[in-house]
Motif scaffolding. Structure first.
Motif, short mmCIF file in Angstrom:
data_model
loop_
_atom_site.label_atom_id
_atom_site.label_comp_id
_atom_site.label_asym_id
_atom_site.label_seq_id
_atom_site.Cartn_x
_atom_site.Cartn_y
_atom_site.Cartn_z
N GLY B 187 -58.03 -27.74 14.34
CA GLY B 187 -56.77 -28.27 14.98
C GLY B 187 -56.09 -29.31 13.94
O GLY B 187 -55.00 -29.53 14.26
N THR B 188 -56.80 -29.72 13.03
CA THR B 188 -55.99 -30.54 12.02
C THR B 188 -55.12 -29.79 11.30
O THR B 188 -55.17 -28.62 11.01
CB THR B 188 -56.96 -31.56 11.09
OG1 THR B 188 -58.01 -30.78 10.65
CG2 THR B 188 -57.55 -32.41 12.06
N GLU B 189 -54.26 -30.56 10.62
CA GLU B 189 -52.88 -29.65 9.96
C GLU B 189 -53.11 -29.70 8.37
O GLU B 189 -53.53 -31.07 7.96
CB GLU B 189 -51.79 -30.46 10.32
CG GLU B 189 -51.27 -29.80 11.57
CD GLU B 189 -49.85 -30.50 12.23
OE1 GLU B 189 -49.61 -29.86 12.81
OE2 GLU B 189 -49.48 -31.25 11.24
N TRP B 221 -55.92 -33.06 4.41
CA TRP B 221 -55.55 -32.68 6.02
C TRP B 221 -54.97 -33.95 6.34
O TRP B 221 -55.31 -35.02 5.99
CB TRP B 221 -56.71 -32.26 6.88
CG TRP B 221 -57.64 -31.27 6.40
CD1 TRP B 221 -58.42 -31.23 5.25
CD2 TRP B 221 -57.38 -29.80 6.36
NE1 TRP B 221 -59.16 -29.83 4.77
CE2 TRP B 221 -58.02 -29.16 5.65
CE3 TRP B 221 -56.51 -29.14 7.20
CZ2 TRP B 221 -58.17 -27.77 5.47
CZ3 TRP B 221 -56.52 -27.74 7.14
CH2 TRP B 221 -57.49 -26.92 6.37
N GLU B 224 -52.88 -34.08 13.32
CA GLU B 224 -51.81 -33.17 13.73
C GLU B 224 -50.36 -33.99 14.02
O GLU B 224 -50.63 -34.90 14.66
CB GLU B 224 -52.40 -32.29 14.72
CG GLU B 224 -53.56 -32.82 15.27
CD GLU B 224 -53.99 -32.35 16.61
OE1 GLU B 224 -54.24 -31.08 16.61
OE2 GLU B 224 -54.23 -33.25 17.64
N ARG B 227 -47.11 -32.68 18.02
CA ARG B 227 -47.62 -32.02 19.36
C ARG B 227 -46.99 -32.73 20.43
O ARG B 227 -45.96 -33.64 20.37
CB ARG B 227 -49.07 -32.73 19.52
CG ARG B 227 -49.83 -32.28 18.36
CD ARG B 227 -50.27 -30.96 18.40
NE ARG B 227 -50.12 -30.15 16.94
CZ ARG B 227 -50.77 -29.06 16.76
NH1 ARG B 227 -51.40 -28.41 17.60
NH2 ARG B 227 -50.78 -28.66 15.47
N LYS B 435 -56.37 -37.38 19.49
CA LYS B 435 -56.15 -37.12 18.30
C LYS B 435 -56.89 -36.97 17.23
O LYS B 435 -56.81 -36.09 16.25
CB LYS B 435 -54.94 -38.25 18.16
CG LYS B 435 -53.73 -37.67 17.08
CD LYS B 435 -52.63 -38.72 17.11
CE LYS B 435 -51.47 -38.13 16.37
NZ LYS B 435 -50.94 -36.90 16.63
N GLY B 438 -58.62 -33.89 17.07
CA GLY B 438 -57.86 -32.94 17.14
C GLY B 438 -57.87 -31.80 18.25
O GLY B 438 -57.65 -30.66 18.08
#
Lengths: 389, 440
Positions: B187-189, B221, B224, B227, B435, B438
């Motif tokens: 889920g991390t970007e 990374w 994220e 959201r 958060k 993630g």
């Protein structure tokens, strides 16, 4: 002036016209009530007020009807307010009527007795020994319609009448009529040449009773015996005696005349102040307030219910469950661990006896409040030992 | 019309005149007539109040606990001076002061009067009426009239927990700063590529980029962004209960759960906006009470406090299925649904638990509730039978809360249950933890 505000405010006060339109109905009704209350009072004869057996009084207790009947029959009725006036006008052609509303002193009674002329004493009197020598007062009897029961022509012609009040003990040679319990309530005898009639109750002569029974006939027969009837009524102010000089003034007479008027002026001032303080500056503001309820009230209520029902079993169960819930993770056990596992683990951890730990955690419900308090203490101790060890 | 104390004094002094007057009855009558004539003359000479023109200026917003001034301009178009008192009436909880204002407006002029409002609770406060009492030149009688001069002041939630914001933002930056390689969770970007340095996780080496260049390149990374966070406020009956100590005087029995929840929601919204997430807000009991969506990051907080200000707790049972439907209809994409409600076992079991799977299957759900410190106090009561019975009742409630918390966690829902003052930081921490992991 910002764009959001209206350029002018709106007056919400009622105008004089709207006040008049809104209030005139109420005003009319109030006026109507006032008129219907005041008019009958004004139209009624200006009677002397609440003065019983007064020939000028037209109220139920007055004697105006009898006085008018007497005048129609040619008897002149003289209304006097003092004993001295009565004595002055008394004569052989007159009869004195003394009602029970007049409080007479012994001196007054002697003056009347000395005045001469026939006497009609209606109602109980204190100085009967002077006014009607020889007649003794007997017992109190109830006033009601009674039969004459004697040969006195005035009574037999009238027939039954509303008499009673007081019965008398008649002296020898006297005529006694309308007996009540064997004693007459009307006695006629002659004292020093004057015919003295005593009757126990004067109610039959009042405007209220006159039309009943033979009351009117009896009253006319008794009072119309002589061409003049001198009727003694209660004076406006109580007379202390025939020679009253009025040396003892009342407090009211000592106060200057202006003081009551000054009090009236003060009352006006109080009314003005009441209007001043009573006028609110604008309406009362109401506000819809949120509810104010403590979230803990349900818990407190449950606690009180436990206490009121002495629900020691439930209370102990709740305390034990909480203690186990807190201890189980510290003992390395899941919350769903069996009782034996928890007891065993706690025993090992704290070094206490297993039965002791078991009775604290899974024992029977406490027998009384003291045991419940003790159980709470035991659980605290156990928990602390588990935590600290 | 109104009389003054001077008229009463005059009537009282008249009593002395009556005492020495040669004809007291005539004196009483004469004094009454004199007073009536003087009052009538005074009323005629007093400045008219009906024709006054009034309008307001000043503030329209105030935070709860702060004061604000509202001006009232009185314009006298009449021919006589208007002198007397003015009452600018506000609802009691607006805390208007002073309650009476002195007024002196010569003919054709205007004056500005100032009322200070110190509201004692949240919501919209409407001005009620302005009443003017104009006293005549003799000071015996006054004309009185009321005017409607509309104005409203919105009392915003105080956002007490903003004192926690710097600390939480520091943690957020910490999260941001340790971006490369070390965190490689789901889920991390993807952020950017950079050269490999010793210590980087070899798993984050981008072999394709490395092949294109002569150097070893790793992907970096970052937490994220963009959201969605949907804050849902339960305004049903359980939110009306008062807990803790109200931060402002005037509310002796504590502050409603709703206000504590709003405080926590504001901190979360401020934090999420800084973290680059989009924040939507829904207030619901049986119907939607407020809905805020698509606010820009810069004015999110002001829009949010504006939306929250008029919300009051409704004394109805919250409709959980309706709330879930409202959320599902509004949140098309996956988001973090933060539900601020109470962990009331009976209400939850019948309301939320049956419909929770519909929500948690599509969204991440976080339930935050205000715990009652009074219950904790009661639970530690020992010594007398009364206190122990109360403690048992408190333990029972806490047991129910533990049970419902376990049920919720069993369904994959995060639960934050904290005393009033600690709820906001605890909720912020829970958000930061999600958060960091993630899971948004």
């Amino acid at each position: 002036m910002s764009a959001a505000t209206p350029p002018t405010s709106v007056s919400t006060s009622p105008t004089a016209g709207s006040v008049w339109r809104g209030g005139r109905g109420v005003l009319a009704i109030a006026l109507l009530v006032l008129v219907t209350a005041v008019v009958p009072v004004l139209l009624s004869s200006p009677g002397t007020g609440d003065r019983p057996l007064d020939p000028a009084d037209s109220s139920l207790q007055g004697g105006k009807a009898l006085a008018q009947l007497l005048r129609r029959h040619g008897v002149s009725v003289e209304r006097v307010e003092s004993v001295s006036a009565m004595a002055a006008s008394a004569g052989p052609d007159s009869q004195l009527l003394i009602g029970d509303t007049v409080a007479l002193s012994a001196d007054d009674a002697r003056v009347i007795a000395a005045a001469g002329g026939d006497r009609l004493i209606a109602g109980p009197q204190t100085h009967l020994d002077i006014l009607a020598k020889g007649v003794l007062t007997g017992k109190d009897v109830r006033s009601r319609s009674r039969e004459p029961g004697c040969a006195l022509p005035e009574a037999t012609r009238a027939g039954s009448a509303f008499v009673g009040g007081v019965s008398f003990v008649a002296p020898a040679g006297a005529a006694g009529c309308y007996p009540a319990a064997g004693r007459p309530t009307l006695v006629r005898h002659t004292v020093d040449g004057a015919t003295v009639t005593v009757i126990g109750d004067s109610a039959f002569m009042t405007n209220m009773r006159l039309a009943e029974d033979g009351n009117a006939a009896l009253a006319l027969n008794l009072t119309g015996a002589k061409p003049r009837l001198i009727w003694l009524t209660a004076p406006e102010k109580p007379v202390t005696g025939v020679t009253g000089t009025g040396e003892g003034k009342t407090l009211g007479e000592l106060i200057p005349d202006a003081v009551p008027w000054a009090m009236l002026q003060l009352a006006v001032a109080v009314a003005v102040v009441a209007v001043w303080r009573g006028r609110r500056l604008g309406p009362v503001v109401a506000e819809r307030l949120p509810v104010v309820v403590r979230a803990s009230e349900t818990v407190e209520g449950r606690g009180r219910l436990y206490r009121a029902r002495r629900a020691r079993d439930r209370a102990a169960q709740a305390l034990r469950a909480a203690a186990i819930d807190r201890m189980a993770p510290r003992l390395g056990l899941p919350p769903t661990a069996a009782p034996e596992e928890i007891v065993a683990a706690a025993t090992v951890r704290t070094g206490r006896e297993a039965p002791e730990v078991r009775s604290a955690l899974y024992g029977p419900a406490p027998a009384d409040d003291g045991a419940l308090v003790a159980l709470a203490g035991q659980l605290d101790t156990l928990e602390r030992q588990v935590r600290d060890s | 019309m109104a009389l003054t104390g001077r008229a009463g004094l005059l009537a009282a002094l008249g009593a002395l005149v009556v005492l020495v007057a040669p004809a007291p009855p005539v004196a009483v009558l004469g004094l009454a007539l004199l007073l009536a004539v003087l009052v009538a003359v005074d009323l005629l000479l007093a400045g008219g109040v009906r024709g006054l023109r009034l309008h307001r200026d000043g503030e329209r917003l105030v935070r709860l606990g702060e004061s604000v001034t509202v001006g009232l301009v009185v314009e006298n178009p009449g021919r006589r001076r208007v002198k007397g008192v003015v009452r600018d009436a506000w609802p009691p909880s607006a805390g208007a002061a002073p309650c009476h204002l002195k007024l002196d407006v010569p003919a054709g002029q205007r004056r500005r009067l100032v009322t200070t409002l110190t509201p004692t609770r949240r919501g919209d406060r409407e001005a009620v009426t302005v009443t003017v009492r104009s006293v005549g030149p003799l000071g015996l009688a006054a004309r009185q009239g009321s005017h409607l001069v509309p104005w409203s002041v919105r009392v915003l939630p105080p956002f007490l927990s903003r004192k926690h914001l710097p600390g939480k933002l520091a943690r957020l930056r910490e999260l941001d700063g340790r971006h490369p390689a070390l965190v490689r969770g789901q889920g991390t970007e993807f952020d950017s590529l950079r050269e490999y340095v010793v210590g980087d996780d070899v798993r984050s080496i981008d072999w394709r980029a490395t092949a294109r260049r002569s150097d070893v390149v790793v992907r970096t990374w970052r937490p994220e962004r963009d959201r969605r966070v949907l804050i849902v406020l339960d305004t049903g009956r359980t939110s009306a209960g008062r807990v803790g100590v109200a931060p402002h005087p005037g509310q002796p029995s504590g502050w409603p759960r709703l206000d504590w929840s709003m405080d926590a929601a504001l901190l979360l919204a401020a934090l999420a906006a800084r973290a680059g997430d989009r924040v939507d807000f829904l207030a619901h009991d049986r119907t939607v009470r407020a809905w805020l969506s698509g606010a820009s990051r810069s004015d999110l907080l002001s829009s949010l406090v504006n939306a929250m200000a008029p919300i009051e707790a409704e004394l109805v049972e919250a409709d959980a299925p309706g709330m879930v439907s409202a959320v599902l209809a509004r949140a098309k994409r996956r988001c973090l649904v933060v539900l601020l409600t109470d962990l009331n076992a009976a209400a939850m079991e019948e309301g939320l638990l049956p419909v929770l799977p519909r929500l948690s299957s599509r969204h991440t759900v976080l339930v935050a509730a205000v715990a009652d410190p009074r219950v904790a106090d009661m639970a530690s009561g020992r010594g007398t039978a009364e206190l122990v019975y109360d403690a048992a009742a408190a333990e029972r409630l806490r047991g129910e809360r533990r049970w419902i918390t376990a049920r919720l966690r069993g369904q994959g829902v995060e639960v934050v249950d904290a005393p009033p003052e600690e709820l906001a930081p605890a909720l912020a921490d829970a958000y930061l933890a999600l958060k960091a992991a993630g899971r948004l």
